[in-house]
Design an enzyme around this catalytic site. Structure first.
Site, PDB file in Angstrom:
ATOM      1  N   ASP A  96     -10.757  79.695  39.317  1.00 54.32           N
ATOM      2  CA  ASP A  96     -12.019  79.053  39.192  1.00 54.32           C
ATOM      3  C   ASP A  96     -12.725  78.792  40.676  1.00 54.32           C
ATOM      4  OD1 ASP A  96     -14.092  78.083  38.014  1.00 54.32           O
ATOM      5  OD2 ASP A  96     -12.967  76.525  36.658  1.00 54.32           O
ATOM      6  N   HIS A 148     -20.583  81.222  44.162  1.00 57.63           N
ATOM      7  CA  HIS A 148     -20.023  80.262  43.256  1.00 57.63           C
ATOM      8  C   HIS A 148     -18.661  80.407  42.579  1.00 57.63           C
ATOM      9  CE1 HIS A 148     -23.819  77.295  43.121  1.00 57.63           C
ATOM     10  NE2 HIS A 148     -24.369  78.408  43.624  1.00 57.63           N
TER      11      HIS A 148
HETATM   12  P1  ADQ Z   1     -18.860  77.176  35.290  1.00 54.29           P
HETATM   13  O1  ADQ Z   1     -18.095  78.419  35.383  1.00 54.29           O
HETATM   14  O2  ADQ Z   1     -19.948  77.122  34.502  1.00 54.29           O
HETATM   15  O3  ADQ Z   1     -19.571  77.289  36.712  1.00 54.29           O
HETATM   16  P2  ADQ Z   1     -17.860  74.331  35.819  1.00 54.29           P
HETATM   17  O4  ADQ Z   1     -17.799  74.281  37.503  1.00 54.29           O
HETATM   18  O5  ADQ Z   1     -16.903  74.036  35.444  1.00 54.29           O
HETATM   19  O6  ADQ Z   1     -17.978  75.941  35.560  1.00 54.29           O
HETATM   20  O7  ADQ Z   1     -19.063  73.810  35.320  1.00 54.29           O
HETATM   21  C1  ADQ Z   1     -19.198  73.732  34.063  1.00 54.29           C
HETATM   22  C2  ADQ Z   1     -20.448  72.772  33.513  1.00 54.29           C
HETATM   23  O8  ADQ Z   1     -20.804  72.879  32.153  1.00 54.29           O
HETATM   24  C3  ADQ Z   1     -20.222  71.358  33.792  1.00 54.29           C
HETATM   25  O9  ADQ Z   1     -21.047  70.559  34.435  1.00 54.29           O
HETATM   26  C4  ADQ Z   1     -19.698  70.694  32.397  1.00 54.29           C
HETATM   27  O10 ADQ Z   1     -20.049  69.248  32.333  1.00 54.29           O
HETATM   28  C5  ADQ Z   1     -20.562  71.626  31.868  1.00 54.29           C
HETATM   29  N1  ADQ Z   1     -19.996  71.575  30.370  1.00 54.29           N
HETATM   30  C6  ADQ Z   1     -18.825  72.430  30.073  1.00 54.29           C
HETATM   31  N2  ADQ Z   1     -18.497  72.119  28.762  1.00 54.29           N
HETATM   32  C7  ADQ Z   1     -19.591  71.619  28.167  1.00 54.29           C
HETATM   33  C8  ADQ Z   1     -19.815  71.188  26.790  1.00 54.29           C
HETATM   34  N3  ADQ Z   1     -19.170  71.358  25.843  1.00 54.29           N
HETATM   35  N4  ADQ Z   1     -20.840  70.353  26.628  1.00 54.29           N
HETATM   36  C9  ADQ Z   1     -21.907  69.995  27.568  1.00 54.29           C
HETATM   37  N5  ADQ Z   1     -21.594  70.484  28.816  1.00 54.29           N
HETATM   38  C10 ADQ Z   1     -20.405  71.087  29.225  1.00 54.29           C
HETATM   39  C11 ADQ Z   1     -19.587  78.220  38.105  1.00 54.29           C
HETATM   40  C12 ADQ Z   1     -18.297  78.570  38.656  1.00 54.29           C
HETATM   41  C13 ADQ Z   1     -17.308  77.279  38.946  1.00 54.29           C
HETATM   42  C14 ADQ Z   1     -18.347  76.328  39.893  1.00 54.29           C
HETATM   43  C15 ADQ Z   1     -19.799  76.130  39.204  1.00 54.29           C
HETATM   44  C16 ADQ Z   1     -20.826  75.723  40.491  1.00 54.29           C
HETATM   45  O11 ADQ Z   1     -17.258  79.343  37.742  1.00 54.29           O
HETATM   46  O12 ADQ Z   1     -15.900  77.515  39.486  1.00 54.29           O
HETATM   47  O13 ADQ Z   1     -17.617  75.069  39.818  1.00 54.29           O
HETATM   48  O14 ADQ Z   1     -20.257  77.424  39.022  1.00 54.29           O
HETATM   49  O15 ADQ Z   1     -20.464  76.326  41.693  1.00 54.29           O
END
Ligand code: ADQ
Length: 491
Positions: A384, A172
């Site tokens: 990312d 991921h």
């Molecule tokens: P993450 O690093 O966790 O995931 P991301 O893909 O941006 O990053 O997902 C974050 C999730 O958390 C999103 O669904 C978002 O809606 C939720 N979120 C963020 N802030 C929030 C808040 N304050 N309240 C509620 N929800 C919140 C890892 C990798 C990424 C990759 C994903 C999936 O680092 O690059 O996209 O896995 O493979």
């Protein structure tokens, strides 16, 4: 290609449910949410399936947790199996090797890395523990799909234990460039492990290219067959597949829920509050890879360079707490809060505060209402794997403008509709903010239409099906979706 007869076994560090102890001391379990669970749950239900992972608790009796999880089987339509971890394992495997070695290294942040032999040793023993737990439940035709950097070495122990099933792995997070990857003392072991899978999935072509380049540099020069979404890596002893599968979201669910009544109600309340201003939104987990201080600096630069924005543009920054017991994360929080207060101190005037800052997880409805009221979303990670916030925003706001870091995996896919920026270049980011604020409606609409079409077409269901297709197709030419690779490539 007959995948239907294969039961699907998903393995990830955490289970897709949250197990908690309530105030009376008894255990409670709630089904989890999120794109991966939403997409995999129907597949697990249809073909029969198991999800194996850590429950999140350390001190509980494993049998108690097991009984509780099996009581959910009927409700969710597949089984949950848990692995128990003790404090030392969490310290060295989870916080240590996973989050203080692999996480920063794979995001190119070598200065944040700790290379401790005791971290590596426990990473190995926990991967072995997961393999042993899996071995107990595995059947002959099961397809095993292991997720993410916490469990790369599991394959080696599974093969040592005599598990010969087809096994896929999805990373991921990014795979780093070779000159960074080679700093890892256990670089050959980790690469060797990845090469043992039948299929390894990466988020973008960038990551797969870095992987094959490290294989060439550190292991041997394999023959590469194919050049599309999935390639064969042919070595003396065996052939494996490596593919590019950009993860996504349940587009329809976001699109529908964003216009639901409860969300619209919240939108109306918030719009009254921001009547006089445009909103630019940042939503992130607290993490040094997400480029939050850089974003705040860029916003400050925009306010300094373009006084016309004063009183007219507000940044809402929502930050979900994460890994706070790792010192880098706590220091980052302090840095962010200092910057927020500096910027608010420098520019606020009565009736307008430039940054509204929330440090908490917000509910799904609240998140959607923020996506909807924001004219602009600013997603500026330093690196990312993908970044789902960028895709969630596009699915939720047909009128919006996306400013996106060129170092997010999502940039390869969304580059023609988003305003791409280098998050380290505060002047260029400030210019992008100014451009977004003044973008003509016609351009905004064309850009967002393209973004939404792309996210809709390549949604999370596409991702799951595409990965399974790649694992089971007997020839590369069998991929029905391979022709669609071009729009996802890096140009
Ligand atoms: P993450 O690093 O966790 O995931 P991301 O893909 O941006 O990053 O997902 C974050 C999730 O958390 C999103 O669904 C978002 O809606 C939720 N979120 C963020 N802030 C929030 C808040 N304050 N309240 C509620 N929800 C919140 C890892 C990798 C990424 C990759 C994903 C999936 O680092 O690059 O996209 O896995 O493979």
């Amino acid at each position: 290609m007959n995948m239907k007869r294969h039961r699907l076994i998903i393995v990830s560090n955490r289970l897709p449910v949250v197990v908690n102890k309530n105030i009376s001391g008894s255990l409670e379990v709630k089904p989890g949410s999120g794109g991966l669970v939403t997409a995999l749950a129907p597949v697990l239900r249809n073909r029969g399936g198991v999800w194996l992972g850590w429950s999140g608790l350390t001190t509980e009796n494993p049998r108690k947790i097991g009984n509780l999880l099996s009581s959910l089987d009927d409700r969710i339509g597949y089984s949950l199996e848990s692995v128990t971890l003790d404090e030392n394992e969490i310290e060295n495997y989870y916080k240590g090797f996973s989050n203080e070695t692999l996480w920063p290294l794979f995001h190119d942040l070598i200065d944040h890395c700790k290379f401790k032999p005791e971290y590596w040793k426990t990473y190995q023993s926990v991967n072995m523990k997961f393999a042993q737990s899996l071995k107990k439940i595995i059947k002959k035709d099961d397809f095993i799909w292991i997720h993410d950097y916490h469990l790369i070495s599991m394959i080696r122990f599974l093969r040592e234990l005599g598990v010969n099933n087809k096994i896929g792995f999805f990373l991921h997070i990014p795979f780093p460039p070779t000159d960074i990857y080679t700093r890892l003392p256990w670089r050959v072991d980790i690469l060797g492990d990845l090469l043992q899978y039948d299929l390894v999935g990466f988020q973008s072509a960038r990551d797969r290219r870095n992987f094959t380049s490290s294989v060439r540099t550190l292991i041997d020069k394999p023959k590469i067959e194919g050049k599309g979404q999935v390639i064969n890596i042919v070595r003396k002893t065996r052939t494996m597949r490596a593919g590019v599968f950009p993860i996504s979201i349940d587009y329809k669910e976001f699109d529908d829920s964003a216009s639901s009544k409860p969300v619209t109600h919240k939108v109306v309340t918030k719009e009254k509050y921001f009547e006089e201003q445009k909103v630019i939104l940042g939503v992130d987990r607290l993490d040094y890879t997400k480029g939050i201080p850089e974003r705040l600096e860029a916003f400050r630069e925009a306010l300094r360079r373009y006084p016309v924005l004063l009183g007219k543009l507000s940044l809402i920054q929502i930050l979900v707490p994460s890994r706070r017991d790792i010192p880098h994360y706590e220091n980052l929080k302090i840095k962010i809060e200092r910057l927020v207060s500096e910027i608010n101190g420098e520019f606020s005037h009565s009736g307008w505060t430039p940054i509204e800052y929330h440090f908490r997880a917000v509910s799904r409805d609240a998140l959607l209402s923020y996506y909807r009221i924001a004219e602009i979303a600013i997603v500026t990670p330093l690196k990312d794997g993908m970044n789902l916030v960028a895709k969630e925003y596009c699915a939720s706001n047909p009128e919006g403008i996306l400013i996106l870091s060129e170092f997010a995996g999502a940039a390869a896919q969304l580059k023609s509709g988003a305003l791409l920026v280098n998050p380290h270049d505060s002047v260029a980011c400030a210019e992008a903010i100014q451009r977004a604020v003044h973008m003509p409606e016609s351009e905004r609409k064309v850009r967002m239409k393209k973004l939404r079409k792309n996210v809709h077409r390549y949604d999370i269901y596409w991702w799951v099906e595409n990965f399974l297709d790649a694992a089971f197709a007997s020839k590369l030419s069998e991929f029905s979706l391979i022709a669609d690779y071009t729009p996802l490539a890096e140009g």
